[in-house]
Design a protein around this motif. Structure first.
Motif, mmCIF file in Angstrom:
data_model
loop_
_atom_site.group_PDB
_atom_site.id
_atom_site.type_symbol
_atom_site.label_atom_id
_atom_site.label_comp_id
_atom_site.label_asym_id
_atom_site.label_seq_id
_atom_site.Cartn_x
_atom_site.Cartn_y
_atom_site.Cartn_z
ATOM 1 N N PHE A 85 0.746 -1.541 0.194
ATOM 2 C CA PHE A 85 0.255 0.183 0.374
ATOM 3 C C PHE A 85 0.827 1.412 0.033
ATOM 4 C CE2 PHE A 85 -1.881 -3.534 1.666
ATOM 5 C CZ PHE A 85 -3.446 -3.782 0.775
ATOM 6 N N TRP A 86 1.030 1.898 1.384
ATOM 7 C CA TRP A 86 2.013 3.204 1.291
ATOM 8 C C TRP A 86 3.017 3.368 2.971
ATOM 9 C CZ3 TRP A 86 -3.041 4.189 -0.143
ATOM 10 C CH2 TRP A 86 -3.630 5.124 0.868
ATOM 11 N N ASN A 87 3.317 3.860 3.118
ATOM 12 C CA ASN A 87 3.676 4.013 4.254
ATOM 13 C C ASN A 87 2.591 4.087 5.620
ATOM 14 O OD1 ASN A 87 4.162 5.241 6.873
ATOM 15 N ND2 ASN A 87 7.019 5.170 5.871
ATOM 16 N N CYS A 88 2.579 2.835 6.127
ATOM 17 C CA CYS A 88 1.142 3.524 7.494
ATOM 18 C C CYS A 88 0.956 4.488 7.731
ATOM 19 C CB CYS A 88 2.157 2.148 8.444
ATOM 20 S SG CYS A 88 2.083 0.324 7.808
ATOM 21 N N ASP A 89 1.940 5.704 8.345
ATOM 22 C CA ASP A 89 1.714 6.164 9.064
ATOM 23 C C ASP A 89 1.552 7.925 8.505
ATOM 24 O OD1 ASP A 89 2.293 5.679 11.279
ATOM 25 O OD2 ASP A 89 4.484 5.614 11.570
ATOM 26 N N GLU A 90 1.121 7.167 6.581
ATOM 27 C CA GLU A 90 1.140 8.565 6.223
ATOM 28 C C GLU A 90 -0.612 8.170 5.695
ATOM 29 O OE1 GLU A 90 2.058 9.634 1.471
ATOM 30 O OE2 GLU A 90 2.952 8.063 2.333
ATOM 31 N N VAL A 91 -1.621 9.461 5.227
ATOM 32 C CA VAL A 91 -2.068 10.059 5.116
ATOM 33 C C VAL A 91 -2.854 10.968 3.845
ATOM 34 C CG1 VAL A 91 -4.400 11.517 5.969
ATOM 35 C CG2 VAL A 91 -2.853 11.017 7.629
ATOM 36 N N LYS A 92 -3.099 10.216 2.934
ATOM 37 C CA LYS A 92 -3.873 9.893 1.614
ATOM 38 C C LYS A 92 -5.654 10.534 1.810
ATOM 39 C CE LYS A 92 -0.299 7.834 -0.534
ATOM 40 N NZ LYS A 92 0.907 7.256 -2.120
ATOM 41 N N SER A 93 -5.487 11.768 0.786
ATOM 42 C CA SER A 93 -6.678 12.291 1.001
ATOM 43 C C SER A 93 -7.338 12.043 -0.734
ATOM 44 C CB SER A 93 -6.951 13.521 1.303
ATOM 45 O OG SER A 93 -6.438 13.950 3.161
ATOM 46 N N LYS A 94 -8.664 11.937 -0.573
ATOM 47 C CA LYS A 94 -9.244 12.107 -1.853
ATOM 48 C C LYS A 94 -10.258 12.364 -2.097
ATOM 49 C CE LYS A 94 -6.598 9.052 -4.457
ATOM 50 N NZ LYS A 94 -5.939 9.784 -5.290
ATOM 51 N N THR A 95 -10.727 13.265 -3.074
ATOM 52 C CA THR A 95 -12.140 13.407 -3.044
ATOM 53 C C THR A 95 -13.145 12.588 -3.931
ATOM 54 O OG1 THR A 95 -11.170 16.043 -3.050
ATOM 55 C CG2 THR A 95 -14.012 15.742 -3.803
ATOM 56 N N ILE A 96 -13.826 12.042 -2.940
ATOM 57 C CA ILE A 96 -14.980 10.949 -3.445
ATOM 58 C C ILE A 96 -16.898 11.455 -4.096
ATOM 59 C CG2 ILE A 96 -16.132 9.023 -3.494
ATOM 60 C CD1 ILE A 96 -13.601 8.684 -1.803
ATOM 61 N N LYS A 97 -17.455 11.466 -4.353
ATOM 62 C CA LYS A 97 -18.453 12.283 -5.140
ATOM 63 C C LYS A 97 -18.400 14.277 -4.111
ATOM 64 C CE LYS A 97 -20.999 8.195 -4.971
ATOM 65 N NZ LYS A 97 -21.926 6.924 -4.652
ATOM 66 N N GLY A 98 -17.752 14.682 -4.424
ATOM 67 C CA GLY A 98 -17.076 15.369 -3.673
ATOM 68 C C GLY A 98 -16.740 16.004 -2.394
ATOM 69 N N LYS A 99 -16.653 15.014 -1.590
ATOM 70 C CA LYS A 99 -16.529 14.764 -0.225
ATOM 71 C C LYS A 99 -15.028 14.320 0.367
ATOM 72 C CE LYS A 99 -17.983 13.586 4.032
ATOM 73 N NZ LYS A 99 -18.845 12.312 4.922
ATOM 74 N N GLY A 100 -14.385 15.789 0.442
ATOM 75 C CA GLY A 100 -13.121 14.540 0.795
ATOM 76 C C GLY A 100 -13.031 13.712 2.424
ATOM 77 N N ARG A 101 -12.082 12.777 2.007
ATOM 78 C CA ARG A 101 -11.914 11.563 2.618
ATOM 79 C C ARG A 101 -10.586 11.364 2.732
ATOM 80 N NH1 ARG A 101 -15.429 6.287 2.096
ATOM 81 N NH2 ARG A 101 -14.381 5.588 3.437
ATOM 82 N N ASP A 102 -10.352 11.060 4.359
ATOM 83 C CA ASP A 102 -8.608 10.959 4.698
ATOM 84 C C ASP A 102 -8.453 8.516 4.551
ATOM 85 O OD1 ASP A 102 -7.626 12.658 4.612
ATOM 86 O OD2 ASP A 102 -8.140 13.442 7.020
ATOM 87 N N TYR A 103 -7.321 8.553 4.060
ATOM 88 C CA TYR A 103 -7.619 6.998 3.741
ATOM 89 C C TYR A 103 -5.921 6.665 4.796
ATOM 90 C CZ TYR A 103 -11.030 6.730 0.718
ATOM 91 O OH TYR A 103 -12.634 6.459 0.422
ATOM 92 N N LYS A 104 -5.497 6.358 5.477
ATOM 93 C CA LYS A 104 -4.236 5.643 6.423
ATOM 94 C C LYS A 104 -3.751 4.370 6.017
ATOM 95 C CE LYS A 104 -4.791 8.996 9.851
ATOM 96 N NZ LYS A 104 -5.432 8.700 11.399
#
Length: 199
Positions: A85-104
């Motif tokens: 995936f990616w570094n365990c501690d890094e947060v990635k943000s995505k906009t889904i259906k106009g709403k921002g979501r964070d993923y770890k």
């Protein structure tokens, strides 16, 4: 359930191309099924995975299992997280259906590892590997979090949050209703919604 019904259900889950007498086919398919389960929450960020292709992920998990001799306690989920995936501690943000979501990513890593072992348990009669399932942890998803009364999202877990959730699961598993199943499959027993129901 008669033998035909059981065979039909197994083949329906694994797929027609998987030969139940071919251990390698069954193990690979178990990983594919776990990957599919992980993608239920990971599909929105899968282009950000270090291993974005399904084949890359399946091959890596298979090699990890073989390198650990299928011993759950030797599978390093942090390493899986960082590699797949990616570094365990890094947060990635995505906009889904106009709403921002964070993923770890740690939730994705635990999901693919834990669900793989769950499927391996289900199809253990068709794999040529001895696995001690009592060491397994419960796959964390929204159903498990709700059952525990917790508010985290499995697609946004840190390692420490995951560990805290597993402690909550261990405490819940002290209930006598889980004792028999826990002895056989460890914390996977907490994912049994039919404990103490009529068969």
């Amino acid at each position: 359930m008669n033998n035909y019904q059981v065979r039909f259900l197994k083949q329906a889950v694994l797929g027609q191309h998987v030969k139940l007498d071919n251990s390698d086919d069954v193990v690979r398919r178990c990983i594919e099924l776990a990957d599919r389960d992980m993608l239920s929450g990971g599909r929105f960020v899968c282009e950000d995975f270090n291993k974005p292709s399904k084949k890359e992920r399946i091959d890596y998990i298979l090699e990890t299992l073989k390198a650990s001799s299928y011993d759950y306690s030797k599978v390093n989920k942090r390493e899986v997280c960082n590699t797949v995936f990616w570094n365990c501690d890094e947060v990635k943000s995505k906009t889904i259906k106009g709403k921002g979501r964070d993923y770890k990513p740690f939730g994705f890593a635990q999901k693919i590892v834990n669900m793989t072992y769950k499927y391996l348990y289900v199809f253990r009669d068709h794999i040529d590997v001895e696995i001690d399932f009592c060491k397994c942890e419960c796959p964390v998803d929204s159903v498990i979090l709700e059952k525990l009364g917790r508010n985290e999202k499995w697609t946004n877990l840190t390692f420490d949050e995951y560990e805290s959730i597993q402690c909550s699961i261990d405490n819940a598993l002290k209930d006598e209703q889980y004792s028999v199943l826990k002895a056989e499959i460890g914390a996977l027993a907490f994912d049994d919604n039919w404990v103490n129901t009529e068969e």
